[in-house]
Design an enzyme around this catalytic site. Sequence first.
Site, mmCIF file in Angstrom:
data_model
loop_
_atom_site.group_PDB
_atom_site.id
_atom_site.type_symbol
_atom_site.label_atom_id
_atom_site.label_comp_id
_atom_site.label_asym_id
_atom_site.label_seq_id
_atom_site.Cartn_x
_atom_site.Cartn_y
_atom_site.Cartn_z
ATOM 1 N N HIS A 738 0.855 -1.186 0.000
ATOM 2 C CA HIS A 738 0.000 0.000 0.000
ATOM 3 C C HIS A 738 0.897 1.245 0.000
ATOM 4 C CE1 HIS A 738 -3.188 -2.746 1.950
ATOM 5 N NE2 HIS A 738 -3.390 -2.652 0.648
ATOM 6 N N GLU A 741 1.301 3.831 2.858
ATOM 7 C CA GLU A 741 1.822 3.386 4.158
ATOM 8 C C GLU A 741 3.345 3.455 4.157
ATOM 9 O OE1 GLU A 741 -2.091 0.521 4.528
ATOM 10 O OE2 GLU A 741 -0.125 -0.412 4.407
ATOM 11 N N GLU A 920 1.491 -4.250 11.372
ATOM 12 C CA GLU A 920 0.916 -2.916 11.175
ATOM 13 C C GLU A 920 1.626 -1.913 12.075
ATOM 14 O OE1 GLU A 920 -1.668 -2.103 9.197
ATOM 15 O OE2 GLU A 920 -2.751 -3.970 8.791
HETATM 16 ZN ZN LIG Z 1 -1.786 -1.726 4.329
#
Ligand SMILES: [Zn+2]
Length: 1046
Positions: A738, A741, A920
């Site tokens: 992504h 990010e 994350e």
């Molecule tokens: Zn992501």
Amino acid sequence: MCQMFQKKIKTHNQLNHGWCVKSMYGLVSEKTRKEVTSKGSGGMEVILSSLENAQDLQTTLNILAILNELICVCLGGGRRTGVFVSKGGTAILLQMLVSSSKNPPANEELMLHIHTLLVKVGPKDRKFGVKSRLNGALNVTLNLVKHNLQNHKLLLPCLQVLRVYSSNLVNAVSLGKSGALEIMFEIIGPFSKKSTTLMKYVVSVLCVCSSGMNARRAVDRGYLPTLLSIYQDWHRHDTRHRHVVIRKSILACIKNLTNIKLGRKAFIDANGMRILYNTSTECLAVRTLDPLVNTSSLIMRKCFPKNRLPLPTIKSVFHHPLPHIAAGGPVAQLYNQPPGVDDVVDESDENEATEVDTENETEYEDDETEDLLTPKPDESPLELDSISISKRPEGTADHDLVCSLGRLVVDAGVNGGSVDGLQDEGGEQAVLEVPDTAALLPLHDPDLYLEMVKSTRSVPAYTEVAYPDYFGHVALNLREPILERVYGVQRTKIFQDIERLIHSSDILDKVVYDLDNQRSVFIDNGESLKFNSKFESGNLRKAIQVRKFEYDLILNSDINSNHYHQWFYFEVSNMRPGVRYRFNIINCEKSNSQFNYGMQVLMYSVQDAINGSPHWVRTGSDICYYKNHFSRSSIAAGGQKGKSYFTLTFTVTFQHKDDVCYFAYHYPYTYSMLKMHLQKLSALRTAQIYYRQDDLCETLGGNSCPLLTITAMPESSSNDHISQFRSRPVVFLSARVHPGETNSSWVMKGTLEFLMSCSPQAQSLRESYIFKIIPMLNPDGVINGNHRCSLSGEDLNRQWQSPNAELHPTIYHAKSLLQYLRATGRTPLVFCDYHGHSRKKNVFMYGCSIKETVWQTNANTSTCDLQEDLGYRTLPKLLSQMAPVFSLSSCSFVVERSKEATARVVVWREIGVQRSYTMESTLCGCDQGKYKGLQIGTSELEEMGAQFCLALLRLRRYTSPLELQNHNSHLLDTENDLIDTRGIPNITSPTTYVLEEDEPAFLEEVDYSAESNDENDPDLEPDLQDNLALLDPSSDSEFSRQDSVN
Ligand SMILES: [Zn+2]
């Protein structure tokens, strides 16, 4: 009558001592008196039966008087009310009310008693609404009100009962039909110090009866202007603010009426915006009037005319032709949309569309729309000279300095630079020093960066380079605390937005940057900021000067899509120092943001960099994030209801004149930067380090996707050493699928630097594993300033189940590599895909557990029967012990259906990697550990990447095949001790179920939306469908092979 009341008061205390006292009144028959006095019998039943059997009015009145005394809230009547309700008292009263109304005129005394009782018992009887309707009592009370408008003594309890009736929605509708609104409007009136209690009930009845289906009726009757003028009157006269409740109820009525389109029109026609704006402004100073201001603000936002974004289309400005389009797929859908679908035409009567988190959305792309900006496929690579960082025209000495990283002459306005050599459009030339970041940033080299940029291919064919990427970012050596939210910021910002409508002549509305009209020339009177984002990862589409020091900014959509706006990166110049500038990014899509919870934007000042502070710095005040009045049509939103956008607003004061500043959502990390870092890292190779860089594949945009292999060289060519070298388990890491990010790239940088370092631990780690690393799974998205997608307009982390070789080459080849490893008996021990999380704090992991998935989705399943190797818990547990930013309680091991096609789940199910994770990292900061209360910076992110390596080193102890050969059972026990669930109390806490949860509510009521039903924000509720887990382990042969499930 008077006498009787006195008598009752006298006997009050006696009544509380025993039922037998009632016989004093002579009301109770001989038979029932016995019942009353006998032990264990119900006195209430006796009274009720007496009431039912009472033959004459006076007896009835007397009994009612007793009941009114008994059921007195202040004297422990609550319990007695319960008894009264449970013995059927409500129905008896209602029947009595209806029957006595049949012979008008009804006895006033009787009506008074009955209603006074109903006011007390109604709220305690859960069936009261239904009972009152079925008994036909609604209209009896309503008629009584109608015929006793001047009789306040009777009117008051009747209004109170109406209020209780109408708390049932069906009753409210029915009362509305029977004319309740009209009657209330006969009673309601301008401010008066008398009968404010009455007024309180009138408006509260009005309030409930004007909602839902009755709103239309009220609007048709023209009540909206009436309510507005009554509100103004109370506002004007209630100078001591004693009747805020009444004023708030009037506003609540207005709010109900404006839930429908006709109501909003009536509100605008009646000058409601100005009225509520002015009254609210006058209330601002008094904190106790906040509820009025908040409700007013809600109404005004709802009625603010919805506009489409000031763009020709919300589809991305840039288009990239795809090798093929899947029929019926999102790209085809977007392509087939008729022109002009962005128009906001479907403003419905309902309380607006449900918000769907973009995390789980499908995307919509366009296709072959003609686009002048599509670069020619054979565009030549950049020339150094064409980069906006240009040599000083005169003097060759400077040319040498350019090469030796000494002094650089750059255009004061960077947007002056272009391929045509049109540098410096009359802007002053400033002599700027290149900060010597090389000493502080071993992996950075401005010259090398420019070299890398040359071979980076972007869809818009960028020719400029952003200074921060060129100079480099040195992590700030300062604590940057998570901001405390200042009370009332959002309200102030919203009021400033509303002022645009009320004082429209004050609005400049001057477009100062526009990718859709690149050839248009903007008149520069020196009074406007200059914007630019035509560089790698930049994505500003349009900038509009709204007021002298306020700008609306619109972000470009991800390429081949019409949404995903969250990431931003742009440049600002021509600022005045010392002035507060307000910036509004007006097409954000997520329904909530960490910007409401203390996160700041990042700013990089070129002047500061040259003066020795080359840092991205958290900056901005008055930051908030809220729903605005821009929206898109349901067609453009892909069949959902018309969707509103959100505004991120922040205010910045620039320090320097003639500065060039950059703003970003998070610390930028471009593809060119990755290439530069990799080149620098490869130079760190020693005789002990095996480092290899391959191209995994070429992307759609023609860039290469690097694949690294890092391990230790075998100690010697002896059989033992070669065998050890070959048998090392594989650790497979990836990041940046992504593009928005960027934090994941900084974590990856930390991992790579650790792996290439010469510390004994790094050597030991390299001797333990073979690392296969894809540091950037989506280079095209990163280069082109996308937030979520690749050039195919799709979220690549939803393509792992069946990636298309042409459309999703990086995923296709990454998966192929994993399949190859499995086929050759080298199934990775660990797989981890680094991500960033925009809504949670700290760093945490998602893993895959059959047991937890079963447990979460089916409470009845006996999990005791389910055997599962808990090895997947070891790594997060180790990380929580070692990495201060890591939070174990935020981890989740549930496999959700919506995540079925992500790397983590596919690698777990199809490749059979038990330790398959998504890691994350927060974009905001930490609320635990060493960095609690601080925003996260690149050094913390890099530290996390290094600690991930250290955790892998420890993990080796539990999983090393050599050691397992000797101490197999013992070590497994140790591992199980470490991961004993008792040691991880929170790991299955409910938070794991609400994966995309927001932060808890604030002290100040943060109103993200302009809707009335904020408490039903679907964002806060897990989508049950999504959380229905994948419960089919039997079909998963890989998993069964590992005997994790019986
Ligand atoms: Zn992501």
